[in-house]
Design an enzyme around this catalytic site. Structure first.
Site, mmCIF file in Angstrom:
data_model
loop_
_atom_site.group_PDB
_atom_site.id
_atom_site.type_symbol
_atom_site.label_atom_id
_atom_site.label_comp_id
_atom_site.label_asym_id
_atom_site.label_seq_id
_atom_site.Cartn_x
_atom_site.Cartn_y
_atom_site.Cartn_z
ATOM 1 N N HIS A 82 0.841 -1.225 0.000
ATOM 2 C CA HIS A 82 0.000 0.000 0.000
ATOM 3 C C HIS A 82 0.869 1.266 0.000
ATOM 4 O O HIS A 82 0.522 2.265 0.629
ATOM 5 C CB HIS A 82 -0.945 0.032 1.205
ATOM 6 C CG HIS A 82 -1.915 -1.103 1.239
ATOM 7 N ND1 HIS A 82 -3.200 -1.009 0.744
ATOM 8 C CD2 HIS A 82 -1.791 -2.374 1.703
ATOM 9 C CE1 HIS A 82 -3.823 -2.166 0.914
ATOM 10 N NE2 HIS A 82 -2.994 -3.016 1.484
ATOM 11 N N ASN B 75 -10.328 -3.138 2.391
ATOM 12 C CA ASN B 75 -9.937 -3.237 0.980
ATOM 13 C C ASN B 75 -11.184 -3.131 0.113
ATOM 14 O O ASN B 75 -12.296 -3.275 0.620
ATOM 15 C CB ASN B 75 -9.267 -4.590 0.707
ATOM 16 C CG ASN B 75 -7.802 -4.623 1.118
ATOM 17 O OD1 ASN B 75 -7.203 -3.605 1.444
ATOM 18 N ND2 ASN B 75 -7.225 -5.811 1.100
ATOM 19 N N HIS C 230 -3.981 0.855 11.793
ATOM 20 C CA HIS C 230 -3.677 -0.410 12.450
ATOM 21 C C HIS C 230 -5.002 -1.054 12.874
ATOM 22 O O HIS C 230 -5.782 -0.423 13.593
ATOM 23 C CB HIS C 230 -2.817 -0.085 13.688
ATOM 24 C CG HIS C 230 -2.246 -1.289 14.381
ATOM 25 N ND1 HIS C 230 -2.980 -2.423 14.629
ATOM 26 C CD2 HIS C 230 -1.024 -1.523 14.891
ATOM 27 C CE1 HIS C 230 -2.219 -3.291 15.260
ATOM 28 N NE2 HIS C 230 -1.026 -2.778 15.426
HETATM 29 C C1 HEM Z 1 -1.810 -10.811 8.485
HETATM 30 C C2 HEM Z 1 -2.160 -10.156 7.417
HETATM 31 C C3 HEM Z 1 -1.645 -8.795 7.057
HETATM 32 C C4 HEM Z 1 -0.424 -8.234 7.254
HETATM 33 C C5 HEM Z 1 0.812 -8.863 7.912
HETATM 34 C C6 HEM Z 1 -0.472 -6.903 6.715
HETATM 35 C C7 HEM Z 1 0.592 -6.026 6.697
HETATM 36 C C8 HEM Z 1 0.529 -4.721 6.274
HETATM 37 C C9 HEM Z 1 1.647 -3.790 6.277
HETATM 38 C C10 HEM Z 1 3.067 -4.112 6.721
HETATM 39 C C11 HEM Z 1 1.194 -2.610 5.819
HETATM 40 C C12 HEM Z 1 2.010 -1.320 5.615
HETATM 41 C C13 HEM Z 1 1.900 -0.539 6.894
HETATM 42 C C14 HEM Z 1 2.677 0.767 6.865
HETATM 43 O O1 HEM Z 1 3.862 0.783 6.507
HETATM 44 O O2 HEM Z 1 2.051 1.793 7.236
HETATM 45 C C15 HEM Z 1 -0.222 -2.778 5.531
HETATM 46 C C16 HEM Z 1 -1.030 -1.782 5.069
HETATM 47 C C17 HEM Z 1 -2.359 -1.957 4.787
HETATM 48 N N1 HEM Z 1 -3.094 -3.120 4.900
HETATM 49 FE FE1 HEM Z 1 -2.422 -4.877 5.539
HETATM 50 N N2 HEM Z 1 -1.722 -6.663 6.207
HETATM 51 C C18 HEM Z 1 -2.475 -7.792 6.398
HETATM 52 C C19 HEM Z 1 -3.791 -7.980 6.040
HETATM 53 C C20 HEM Z 1 -4.621 -6.994 5.553
HETATM 54 C C21 HEM Z 1 -6.032 -7.161 5.276
HETATM 55 C C22 HEM Z 1 -6.855 -8.428 5.470
HETATM 56 C C23 HEM Z 1 -6.484 -5.962 4.818
HETATM 57 C C24 HEM Z 1 -7.877 -5.575 4.391
HETATM 58 C C25 HEM Z 1 -8.862 -5.630 5.249
HETATM 59 C C26 HEM Z 1 -5.364 -5.048 4.819
HETATM 60 C C27 HEM Z 1 -5.425 -3.733 4.430
HETATM 61 C C28 HEM Z 1 -4.372 -2.851 4.487
HETATM 62 C C29 HEM Z 1 -4.488 -1.460 4.088
HETATM 63 C C30 HEM Z 1 -5.735 -0.743 3.555
HETATM 64 C C31 HEM Z 1 -3.221 -0.899 4.282
HETATM 65 C C32 HEM Z 1 -2.802 0.534 3.958
HETATM 66 C C33 HEM Z 1 -3.100 1.456 5.133
HETATM 67 C C34 HEM Z 1 -2.705 2.880 4.785
HETATM 68 O O3 HEM Z 1 -3.367 3.467 3.919
HETATM 69 O O4 HEM Z 1 -1.726 3.363 5.371
HETATM 70 N N3 HEM Z 1 -4.252 -5.711 5.254
HETATM 71 N N4 HEM Z 1 -0.591 -4.071 5.822
#
Ligand code: HEM
Length: 367
Positions: A76, A149, A340
């Site tokens: 992202h 998402n 988060h």
């Molecule tokens: C265990 C599963 C998951 C892991 C380890 C994970 C990990 C991450 C990481 C490392 C980031 C970047 C965070 C940052 O640097 O600010 C991120 C961002 C994001 N994740 Fe996940 N994610 C997971 C599952 C999901 C799921 C299921 C969704 C949807 C519901 C999701 C939606 C998002 C979104 C929308 C962002 C961007 C947030 C923003 O705009 O700053 N993730 N995720």
């Protein structure tokens, strides 16, 4: 306060005022607050001599510049955000004690960041990819993050496979091709070796992976949370954002052309519409399941690869979000914001969804 910050302001807006700054009519200073006349000439030993080490402001300006990036998000990375307001349509007290959902008409400031998943910060807005839709509610009881998402399910059933999934969908290791999309061998190797991805891959191959506009995109929590009311009674819940303009996508050929002509198409569309007063609106829906019905369905309601059928578990619309203000500074607001799924408020809690084993994981927060 400038034009964009005016309008109807809630008590929460007033509380946030203490963190806002206005530099107009203030003297130019160093980062330490020392007044200075100008910051465009370094101090040299004589007219053509070397720059002096004692020019502490030159050194401060350069050091600040050299460090003015936070590491790019692992996923992202490319995002665009706006401020707005959420208004509750009705009291949800029967289901949750969350204050921001407790009375009809209650307004809460929000900040929303839309994103692609795979591409780097400078990639196109329109690759074939999932989109992120993350909302921060500045509630009276603290910040609540609804991380969603634009597709209702996910690739995997257990968070432990997330690093493997992401490594596979990122560009090939030898030549870093392709950018921003999953159309390559390492990703398809992951897919054929993990049958649980089949459902999500169908969604990824659908037009939903090419949104026409952030204003015309749905959002899904995917994960199963709990609503807990004041009596302590808990129910399972999934959240859904519904765009008032309806859901619209590009055709593949159209996406190729638009992406080539303007890789910033989606962010420009959001920015310009907000500037024109054409405020994007999204209704918030919830699907609720009583605890006694946990095993009533022919699928596991805690499984992130499974869609909760809306004809069986109807979506109850409980409020509306309006995005009405662009950011003043992309870096300090859009880039540095941290979402988060562990940022919940009283009345919203976790289920045994296997993804929540990861909820305390520090990499899911900007630092
Ligand atoms: C265990 C599963 C998951 C892991 C380890 C994970 C990990 C991450 C990481 C490392 C980031 C970047 C965070 C940052 O640097 O600010 C991120 C961002 C994001 N994740 Fe996940 N994610 C997971 C599952 C999901 C799921 C299921 C969704 C949807 C519901 C999701 C939606 C998002 C979104 C929308 C962002 C961007 C947030 C923003 O705009 O700053 N993730 N995720």
């Amino acid at each position: 306060m400038d034009k964009r910050q005016q309008g109807k302001r809630t008590s929460k807006d007033l509380q946030l005022d203490q963190f806002r700054t206005d530099d107009r009519n203030k003297k130019l200073t160093t980062n330490q607050g020392l007044k200075m006349a100008e910051d465009e000439h370094s101090l040299t030993a004589g007219e053509r001599g070397p720059t002096l080490m004692e020019d502490f402001h030159f050194r401060e300006k350069m050091t600040h510049f050299d460090h003015e990036r936070v590491p790019e998000r692992v996923v992202h990375a490319r995002g665009f955000a706006a401020h707005g307001e959420f208004e509750a349509y009705q009291s949800m007290e029967k289901y949750t004690k969350a204050g921001f959902l407790s009375e009809k008409g209650k307004k809460t400031p929000v900040f929303v960041r839309f994103s692609t998943v795979v591409g780097q910060k400078g990639s196109t807005d329109i690759p074939r990819d999932v989109r992120g839709f993350a909302t921060k509610f500045y509630t009276d009881e603290g910040n609540y993050d609804l991380v969603s998402n634009n597709m209702p399910i996910f690739f995997i059933q257990d968070g432990i496979k997330f690093p493997d999934l992401v490594h596979s969908i990122k560009p090939e290791p030898h030549n870093e091709i392709p950018q921003a999309t999953g159309a390559h061998d390492t990703f398809w190797d992951f897919v054929i070796n993990n049958q649980e991805t089949a459902n999500q891959v169908m969604w990824l191959m659908s037009p939903r992976a090419l949104p026409r506009s952030f204003r015309m995109m749905e959002g899904f929590s995917i994960n199963t949370f709990r609503f807990v009311n004041a009596e302590g009674k808990s129910r399972f819940v999934r959240f859904k954002w519904i765009p008032v303009l309806g859901l619209h996508s590009f055709e593949w050929d159209e996406a190729q052309k638009v992406s080539g002509n303007d890789p910033d198409f989606n962010r420009r569309d959001l920015w310009m519409n907000i500037e024109m007063g054409n405020y994007p609106e999204f209704e918030l829906g919830v699907q609720i399941i009583d605890e006694k019905d946990e095993f009533k369905f022919d699928f596991d309601i805690l499984d992130a690869t499974k869609f909760w059928p809306e004809e069986e578990i109807p979506v109850k619309v409980i409020g509306k979000m309006t995005l009405n203000r662009n950011v003043d500074n992309y870096f300090s607001e859009t880039e540095q914001v941290a979402f988060h799924p562990g940022h919940v408020v009283p009345g919203i809690d976790f289920s045994n969804d296997p993804f929540f084993r990861d909820v305390s994981f520090p990499t899911r927060i900007r630092s």
